[in-house]
Design an enzyme around this catalytic site. Sequence first.
Site, PDB file in Angstrom:
ATOM      1  N   CYS A  15       0.837  -1.199   0.000  1.00  0.00           N
ATOM      2  CA  CYS A  15       0.000   0.000   0.000  1.00  0.00           C
ATOM      3  C   CYS A  15       0.867   1.242   0.000  1.00  0.00           C
ATOM      4  CB  CYS A  15      -0.921  -0.006   1.231  1.00  0.00           C
ATOM      5  SG  CYS A  15      -2.282   1.201   1.121  1.00  0.00           S
ATOM      6  N   SER A 122     -12.366   4.844  -0.665  1.00  0.00           N
ATOM      7  CA  SER A 122     -12.301   4.885   0.801  1.00  0.00           C
ATOM      8  C   SER A 122     -12.119   6.313   1.299  1.00  0.00           C
ATOM      9  CB  SER A 122     -11.147   4.010   1.299  1.00  0.00           C
ATOM     10  OG  SER A 122     -11.363   2.656   0.987  1.00  0.00           O
ATOM     11  N   CYS A 255     -23.259 -10.574   3.413  1.00  0.00           N
ATOM     12  CA  CYS A 255     -23.185 -11.800   4.221  1.00  0.00           C
ATOM     13  C   CYS A 255     -23.298 -11.466   5.698  1.00  0.00           C
ATOM     14  CB  CYS A 255     -21.901 -12.568   3.922  1.00  0.00           C
ATOM     15  SG  CYS A 255     -20.375 -11.626   4.094  1.00  0.00           S
ATOM     16  N   ASP A 277     -12.305 -12.534   3.085  1.00  0.00           N
ATOM     17  CA  ASP A 277     -11.304 -11.472   3.148  1.00  0.00           C
ATOM     18  C   ASP A 277     -10.792 -11.262   4.569  1.00  0.00           C
ATOM     19  OD1 ASP A 277      -9.749  -9.447   2.018  1.00  0.00           O
ATOM     20  OD2 ASP A 277     -11.230  -7.911   2.483  1.00  0.00           O
ATOM     21  N   CYS A 317     -29.236 -15.859  21.436  1.00  0.00           N
ATOM     22  CA  CYS A 317     -29.251 -15.014  20.241  1.00  0.00           C
ATOM     23  C   CYS A 317     -30.478 -15.342  19.385  1.00  0.00           C
ATOM     24  CB  CYS A 317     -27.964 -15.236  19.452  1.00  0.00           C
ATOM     25  SG  CYS A 317     -27.807 -14.230  17.975  1.00  0.00           S
ATOM     26  N   CYS A 320     -33.832 -13.979  20.556  1.00  0.00           N
ATOM     27  CA  CYS A 320     -34.001 -12.526  20.571  1.00  0.00           C
ATOM     28  C   CYS A 320     -35.029 -12.106  19.520  1.00  0.00           C
ATOM     29  CB  CYS A 320     -32.651 -11.857  20.284  1.00  0.00           C
ATOM     30  SG  CYS A 320     -32.729 -10.053  20.156  1.00  0.00           S
TER      31      CYS A 320
END
Length: 374
Positions: A15, A122, A255, A277, A317, A320
């Site tokens: 980068c 970005s 996702c 990723d 979870c 909920c």
Amino acid sequence: MPALQLLIKPVSGLCNMKCSYCFYCDIASKREIASYGIMRIDTLEKVIEKALDYAEHTCGFIFQGGEPTLAGLDFFKKVVELQRQYNHKKVNIQNSIQTNGYVMDEKWCHFFKENQFLVGLSIDGIKATHDIYRRTKGGEDTFSEIINTASMFDRVGVEYNVLTVVHKSTAVKIRRIYEFYKKRGFKYQQYIACLDPVFEKQGTEEYSLTPEIYGDFLKELFDLWYIDLQWGRQPYIRQFENYVAILLGYQPESCEQRGICGIQHAIEADGEVYPCDFYVLDDYKLGNLNDCSFLEIAEKRKEIGFIQSSADHEDECEKCSYFPLCRGGCARHRLELQDGSGRRNYFCQSYKMFFAHSMDRLNDIARKIKERGR
């Protein structure tokens, strides 16, 4: 067969900037080989040839980094050339690139425009919130350069959206950021919760996003977006659009909002494939496209149980009332509970705050859309 999606890192983690919170720098530091350098053209050719042979209907090529433009413009011209050469099945090819926009010129802009690349740019909000963590390796500010790139995109007609990392500083200044984006005409916005270093205690970094701060951020951003929605001038914010889509019975594109990992192919510069990723780590290698096929990679994905493990939610979870929309969030944010009863999203409190604040209005938006469709 679903559409094939590739996340290609043509320069590995190389980068021209040094962002304090860069999750890929963190991941690379935890591998045996931190950087694989620039992808060789013969590797690129194998990736494209095998992808287009395997894909049905659609094949998406997403180029990320590091900073993918460091591969050079000629590299991307070769990408387009090889796609044309190997697209014997005439699949729909979709190209996109995520760039920091630093040191961009009009040659790049015209290439993106002419070859229909969707560009993710970005930007972390206003100058104060951007320059605090997104600086050059020499410590110089980058905000003005990125805004100049956005202006160049506008002038040439490049299709782009802005991607903003939500860290502690951007979260608390979201009103000013939202108004700045509106003034700049940024109509497509994506906000990504900042990642703390993988496998380490959460919330300890200077930039760390705490659950309470993130919850307040989501509430304020939604309020701003909802006001503009009433006037028909709201920007496209993927997270909110996905929640409405879920209420309408559609599968969300993200996702994170499906609550289970998708079939991704994160491809390092050496041709090695990983399932996500966020997990480009040695223990998650699926195979190298220089010497294996996508079918073999699919078998390896099943063998390590990557997708199945992401579907594992704790009982509390799933009980909920917000679970049908939250779905446990991204697996990368889930932490093991101390009692060993399962894994809970670090931002669980954030989502509860947000849905308690916005649920009625989300339902109302979905209801009105249904009524218009009758």
